[in-house]
Design a protein around this motif. Sequence first.
Motif, PDB file in Angstrom:
ATOM      1  N   PRO A  55       0.809  -1.222   0.000  1.00  0.00           N
ATOM      2  CA  PRO A  55       0.000   0.000   0.000  1.00  0.00           C
ATOM      3  C   PRO A  55       0.843   1.274   0.000  1.00  0.00           C
ATOM      4  O   PRO A  55       1.818   1.386   0.741  1.00  0.00           O
ATOM      5  N   ARG A  56       0.432   2.205  -0.823  1.00  0.00           N
ATOM      6  CA  ARG A  56       1.107   3.505  -0.891  1.00  0.00           C
ATOM      7  C   ARG A  56       1.083   4.171   0.492  1.00  0.00           C
ATOM      8  O   ARG A  56       2.052   4.808   0.906  1.00  0.00           O
ATOM      9  N   GLU A  57      -0.007   3.976   1.204  1.00  0.00           N
ATOM     10  CA  GLU A  57      -0.160   4.540   2.543  1.00  0.00           C
ATOM     11  C   GLU A  57       0.936   4.041   3.501  1.00  0.00           C
ATOM     12  O   GLU A  57       1.403   4.784   4.363  1.00  0.00           O
ATOM     13  N   LEU A  58       1.364   2.797   3.340  1.00  0.00           N
ATOM     14  CA  LEU A  58       2.423   2.236   4.185  1.00  0.00           C
ATOM     15  C   LEU A  58       3.730   3.005   3.984  1.00  0.00           C
ATOM     16  O   LEU A  58       4.418   3.336   4.950  1.00  0.00           O
ATOM     17  N   LEU A  59       4.041   3.301   2.729  1.00  0.00           N
ATOM     18  CA  LEU A  59       5.261   4.059   2.435  1.00  0.00           C
ATOM     19  C   LEU A  59       5.159   5.463   3.018  1.00  0.00           C
ATOM     20  O   LEU A  59       6.095   5.955   3.653  1.00  0.00           O
ATOM     21  N   GLU A  60       4.017   6.085   2.853  1.00  0.00           N
ATOM     22  CA  GLU A  60       3.826   7.438   3.373  1.00  0.00           C
ATOM     23  C   GLU A  60       3.950   7.482   4.894  1.00  0.00           C
ATOM     24  O   GLU A  60       4.663   8.315   5.447  1.00  0.00           O
ATOM     25  N   GLN A  61       3.294   6.578   5.580  1.00  0.00           N
ATOM     26  CA  GLN A  61       3.351   6.544   7.045  1.00  0.00           C
ATOM     27  C   GLN A  61       4.743   6.186   7.541  1.00  0.00           C
ATOM     28  O   GLN A  61       5.201   6.705   8.553  1.00  0.00           O
ATOM     29  N   GLY A  62       5.418   5.294   6.828  1.00  0.00           N
ATOM     30  CA  GLY A  62       6.736   4.841   7.234  1.00  0.00           C
ATOM     31  C   GLY A  62       7.803   5.919   7.197  1.00  0.00           C
ATOM     32  O   GLY A  62       8.877   5.761   7.780  1.00  0.00           O
ATOM     33  N   LEU A  63       7.524   7.020   6.526  1.00  0.00           N
ATOM     34  CA  LEU A  63       8.465   8.149   6.541  1.00  0.00           C
ATOM     35  C   LEU A  63       8.379   8.930   7.857  1.00  0.00           C
ATOM     36  O   LEU A  63       9.262   9.708   8.175  1.00  0.00           O
ATOM     37  N   ARG A  64       7.301   8.694   8.614  1.00  0.00           N
ATOM     38  CA  ARG A  64       7.109   9.406   9.886  1.00  0.00           C
ATOM     39  C   ARG A  64       7.267   8.507  11.108  1.00  0.00           C
ATOM     40  O   ARG A  64       7.815   8.929  12.121  1.00  0.00           O
ATOM     41  N   VAL A  65       6.725   7.272  11.025  1.00  0.00           N
ATOM     42  CA  VAL A  65       6.747   6.341  12.160  1.00  0.00           C
ATOM     43  C   VAL A  65       6.956   4.924  11.634  1.00  0.00           C
ATOM     44  O   VAL A  65       6.636   4.631  10.494  1.00  0.00           O
ATOM     45  N   PRO A  66       7.469   4.018  12.455  1.00  0.00           N
ATOM     46  CA  PRO A  66       7.634   2.629  12.014  1.00  0.00           C
ATOM     47  C   PRO A  66       6.268   1.971  11.740  1.00  0.00           C
ATOM     48  O   PRO A  66       5.346   2.080  12.548  1.00  0.00           O
ATOM     49  N   VAL A  67       6.141   1.340  10.572  1.00  0.00           N
ATOM     50  CA  VAL A  67       4.917   0.631  10.199  1.00  0.00           C
ATOM     51  C   VAL A  67       5.295  -0.670   9.494  1.00  0.00           C
ATOM     52  O   VAL A  67       6.394  -0.808   8.949  1.00  0.00           O
ATOM     53  N   SER A  68       4.359  -1.614   9.499  1.00  0.00           N
ATOM     54  CA  SER A  68       4.594  -2.856   8.767  1.00  0.00           C
ATOM     55  C   SER A  68       3.272  -3.436   8.311  1.00  0.00           C
ATOM     56  O   SER A  68       2.219  -3.181   8.901  1.00  0.00           O
ATOM     57  N   LYS A  69       3.344  -4.186   7.242  1.00  0.00           N
ATOM     58  CA  LYS A  69       2.182  -4.905   6.729  1.00  0.00           C
ATOM     59  C   LYS A  69       2.714  -6.083   5.925  1.00  0.00           C
ATOM     60  O   LYS A  69       3.519  -5.908   5.018  1.00  0.00           O
ATOM     61  N   GLY A  70       2.249  -7.273   6.285  1.00  0.00           N
ATOM     62  CA  GLY A  70       2.742  -8.455   5.589  1.00  0.00           C
ATOM     63  C   GLY A  70       4.246  -8.561   5.742  1.00  0.00           C
ATOM     64  O   GLY A  70       4.780  -8.437   6.838  1.00  0.00           O
ATOM     65  N   GLY A  71       4.944  -8.734   4.649  1.00  0.00           N
ATOM     66  CA  GLY A  71       6.392  -8.889   4.674  1.00  0.00           C
ATOM     67  C   GLY A  71       7.157  -7.597   4.484  1.00  0.00           C
ATOM     68  O   GLY A  71       8.355  -7.622   4.195  1.00  0.00           O
ATOM     69  N   VAL A  72       6.485  -6.447   4.624  1.00  0.00           N
ATOM     70  CA  VAL A  72       7.149  -5.154   4.393  1.00  0.00           C
ATOM     71  C   VAL A  72       7.115  -4.310   5.664  1.00  0.00           C
ATOM     72  O   VAL A  72       6.071  -4.172   6.297  1.00  0.00           O
ATOM     73  N   ARG A  73       8.269  -3.758   6.012  1.00  0.00           N
ATOM     74  CA  ARG A  73       8.384  -2.806   7.122  1.00  0.00           C
ATOM     75  C   ARG A  73       9.057  -1.553   6.598  1.00  0.00           C
ATOM     76  O   ARG A  73       9.991  -1.637   5.801  1.00  0.00           O
ATOM     77  N   VAL A  74       8.594  -0.403   7.075  1.00  0.00           N
ATOM     78  CA  VAL A  74       9.194   0.876   6.680  1.00  0.00           C
ATOM     79  C   VAL A  74       9.292   1.732   7.933  1.00  0.00           C
ATOM     80  O   VAL A  74       8.356   1.773   8.737  1.00  0.00           O
ATOM     81  N   TRP A  75      10.426   2.412   8.106  1.00  0.00           N
ATOM     82  CA  TRP A  75      10.564   3.310   9.249  1.00  0.00           C
ATOM     83  C   TRP A  75      11.572   4.415   8.930  1.00  0.00           C
ATOM     84  O   TRP A  75      12.478   4.240   8.110  1.00  0.00           O
ATOM     85  N   PRO A  76      11.397   5.566   9.596  1.00  0.00           N
ATOM     86  CA  PRO A  76      12.339   6.664   9.381  1.00  0.00           C
ATOM     87  C   PRO A  76      13.655   6.371  10.098  1.00  0.00           C
ATOM     88  O   PRO A  76      13.673   5.708  11.134  1.00  0.00           O
TER      89      PRO A  76
END
Length: 118
Positions: A55-76
Amino acid sequence: MYAVEQYARAHIVTDTADSPDDERRVVPVALRYDPETDPRQVHITLPGPHEWVFPRELLEQGLRVPVSKGGVRVWPLGRVQAVMEFHSAQGVAVVQVDSKALMRFLRRTYTVATPVAH
């Protein structure tokens, strides 16, 4: 309507490096968004046949706070970097990307008109 494509440079982050140079190797990353085929998802392609769709939303949120969904994690990582971690049956890929490049890509995805459902 058209797809948004952007290339960025990323650092592969690994603890299995053979040398200090391998530890922070720079690789090209392709970012893609196609509002016609999948208006809620972004595609990120790492070197080789490694494409991740999430989800595009996951990338957007991950620039501000740690997030994950399925096999993807994104964090600043500080103010100028973001980390993306991709889990699959083949292992884990961790890349570090300039936040500015990701924000530029996201801005471009929001300027493309979203198709209207019939």
